[in-house]
Scaffold this active site. Structure first.
Site, PDB file in Angstrom:
ATOM      1  N   GLU A 104       0.920  -1.255   0.029  1.00 20.33           N
ATOM      2  CA  GLU A 104       0.166   0.118  -0.138  1.00 20.33           C
ATOM      3  C   GLU A 104       0.875   1.394  -0.086  1.00 20.33           C
ATOM      4  OE1 GLU A 104      -3.552  -0.193   2.530  1.00 20.33           O
ATOM      5  OE2 GLU A 104      -3.280   2.145   2.726  1.00 20.33           O
ATOM      6  N   LYS A 301      -7.651  -1.431  11.432  1.00 19.18           N
ATOM      7  CA  LYS A 301      -6.844  -1.899   9.885  1.00 19.18           C
ATOM      8  C   LYS A 301      -5.760  -0.878   9.636  1.00 19.18           C
ATOM      9  CE  LYS A 301      -6.509  -1.791   5.270  1.00 19.18           C
ATOM     10  NZ  LYS A 301      -5.491  -0.924   4.377  1.00 19.18           N
ATOM     11  N   ASP A 317       4.302 -14.613  11.236  1.00 14.78           N
ATOM     12  CA  ASP A 317       3.310 -14.869  10.677  1.00 14.78           C
ATOM     13  C   ASP A 317       2.153 -13.809  10.918  1.00 14.78           C
ATOM     14  OD1 ASP A 317       0.527 -16.142  10.343  1.00 14.78           O
ATOM     15  OD2 ASP A 317       1.089 -17.952  11.266  1.00 14.78           O
ATOM     16  N   HIS A 414      -2.806  10.391   0.012  1.00 17.58           N
ATOM     17  CA  HIS A 414      -2.881   9.101  -0.719  1.00 17.58           C
ATOM     18  C   HIS A 414      -2.573   9.198  -2.098  1.00 17.58           C
ATOM     19  CE1 HIS A 414      -4.977   5.242   0.532  1.00 17.58           C
ATOM     20  NE2 HIS A 414      -3.916   5.361   1.213  1.00 17.58           N
TER      21      HIS A 414
END
Ligand code: MEV
Length: 469
Positions: A104, A301, A317, A414
């Site tokens: 991202e 998130k 992991d 962004h």
């Protein structure tokens, strides 16, 4: 050279007519045959071209590629994802350059921005609160409850001793089996009991160690009940359903925080927002994520953007960390923000408590060359230090996102990052990229606006060249 090597690539015998999408023994085929089969039956493309494309991402070094292939099954090629660095992370007084693996576009920039912001305001404080891990033996026992409870109290020590051959090494490193309890779930599922075992795995994530112990516990439990005079024949028929670690580790928690005087926060939005206004708005934004699960999911998130990136970079992991974080976020029955904020007595405080079960030995941590490098970059930390670094990156990421959201909004930054990707997808050359970057400094970036800009630019250059010619 790859092209020369495959120029005369021939169709594999017996595969020409294979139009079927079902296949037996796929995993046993050599890599090139696998690619060939896929190209023919799923991509409907020239197998040589597909092979060429996949091979472009193979490692030049055959041994290095073998190592990567060995990490998984049916490997065809490698999938490159950016490996970046967020510098200026001051954690408990030490400065780190944090390795991050993420696709991202704005994540590393945002983490770096937050790290720099807090660098001059005391940095991050972090502390591991606990490191306990959990494993479970799920079993069915069809008999008298009191007998089982009585048996368990007597057999507990023996069970622990029974796995010594597996735990010796871990015991020497300061870990091992800490404790165990028997849990009666029969009110929810007839005859279902659970042996819940607590472990300390020191610097390893410990999944293999825990699972080996649990399988042994399952066997020992069956054997010992069978041999015990406490049970009748029917009761001796214990059925082990499964033995597996739990990825929920609410007692493997790290706390991290940043704080400063409100006035030290500075001003925002080109001086239009005062420190006080920012602190209040930021505080509200965190509270909204404490009370609304829709917002909490996105908020968390954002935290996981930072956490996963470091977890991946260090060969740990990330699915385990994700699963655990979200269960923890819902621990009081409602899914909430993992981070919290307080503005009190003119002090701004922002913190995160999160379970992070990672290792710095074993697994991919030393096998994957870049994971090894990442750990080296962080000064070869032990698991506790790594937990702290990962949690701080999560908090930094969260701070950066909320800082943007509550001031200028997320899209400006962004889309600027996204501009690079859009230009690449439109095959813009260096000159076009540079012109687009200055053109879009104060404009809204979208796929259509970039396309329009490029078309105009290309037409102008074409006409200029034509006139010059
Ligand atoms: C985007 O990947 C993450 C954010 O949506 C997080 C947030 O909204 O807090 C910006």
């Amino acid at each position: 050279m790859f092209c020369a090597e495959f120029a005369g690539y021939t169709i594999f015998e017996g595969m020409e007519e294979n139009e079927e999408k079902e296949i037996a023994g796929f995993s046993k085929l050599p890599k090139r045959d696998k690619i060939y089969w896929l190209a023919k039956n799923f991509l409907y493309a020239n197998p040589v071209e597909v092979l060429k494309e996949f091979a472009e991402y193979w490692h030049d070094n055959i041994e290095a590629q073998k190592l990567l292939d060995g990490f998984s099954e049916n490997t065809l090629t490698n999938f490159p994802v950016p490996f970046g660095i967020a510098p200026n992370f001051k954690i408990n007084g030490t400065i780190y350059a944090v390795p991050m693996v993420i696709e991202e576009s704005s994540v590393v920039a945002a983490a770096s921005n937050a790290a720099k912001f807090w660098l001059s305001r005391g940095g991050f404080k972090a502390e591991v609160l606990s490191t306990k891990k959990v494993g479970q033996v799920h079993f069915m026992y069809r008999g008298r409850r009191e007998q089982l409870l009585h048996f368990f109290e007597e057999a507990k020590e023996e069970l622990k001793q029974g796995v010594k051959k597996i735990t010796t090494n871990m015991d020497q490193r300061g870990g091992g089996v800490l404790d165990m309890e028997l849990i009666d779930f029969t009110d929810q599922e007839p005859d279902y009991y659970q042996l819940r075992v607590y472990f300390e795995t020191v610097d390893s994530m410990g999944a293999n160690f825990i699972n080996s112990c649990l399988e042994e516990f399952g066997k020992l439990l069956t054997q010992k009940i069978h041999q015990s005079a406490l049970f009748n024949d029917k009761e001796k028929e214990v059925e082990i359903i499964m033995c597996i670690l739990s990825n929920y580790t609410p007692e493997c928690v790290v706390h991290t925080e940043v704080s400063c005087k409100v006035k030290e926060l500075g001003t925002f939005d080109n001086g239009q927002m005062t420190a006080q206004e920012f602190a209040q708005k930021f505080h509200r934004a965190v509270n909204i994520a404490r009370i609304d699960s829709y917002r909490a999911t996105t908020h968390n998130k954002g935290i996981m953007n930072g956490i996963d990136a470091v977890v991946l970079a260090t060969g740990n992991d990330f699915r385990a960390i994700e699963a655990c974080a979200h269960t923890f976020a819902a621990r009081d029955g409602m899914y909430r923000s993992l981070s919290q904020c307080e503005v009190k007595d003119e002090v701004f405080r922002f913190w995160l408590d999160i379970p992070i079960a990672v290792g710095t030995v074993g697994g991919l941590t030393s096998l994957h060359p870049l994971a090894k490098r990442s750990l080296e970059l962080l000064g070869n930390p032990n698991a506790k230090k790594l937990m702290e670094i990962i949690a701080c990156t999560g908090l930094a990421q969260n701070f950066a996102a909320l800082k943007s959201l509550t001031t200028v909004g997320i899209q400006a930054g962004h889309m600027k990052m996204h501009l690079t990707n859009i230009l690449a997808s439109m095959q813009a050359n260096d000159e076009e990229v540079s012109k687009a970057q200055s053109f879009f400094t104060d404009k809204v970036v979208s796929v259509s606006s970039v396309r329009e800009f490029l078309e105009k630019l290309r037409n102008t250059s074409f006409n200029t060249n034509l006139n010059a010619g």
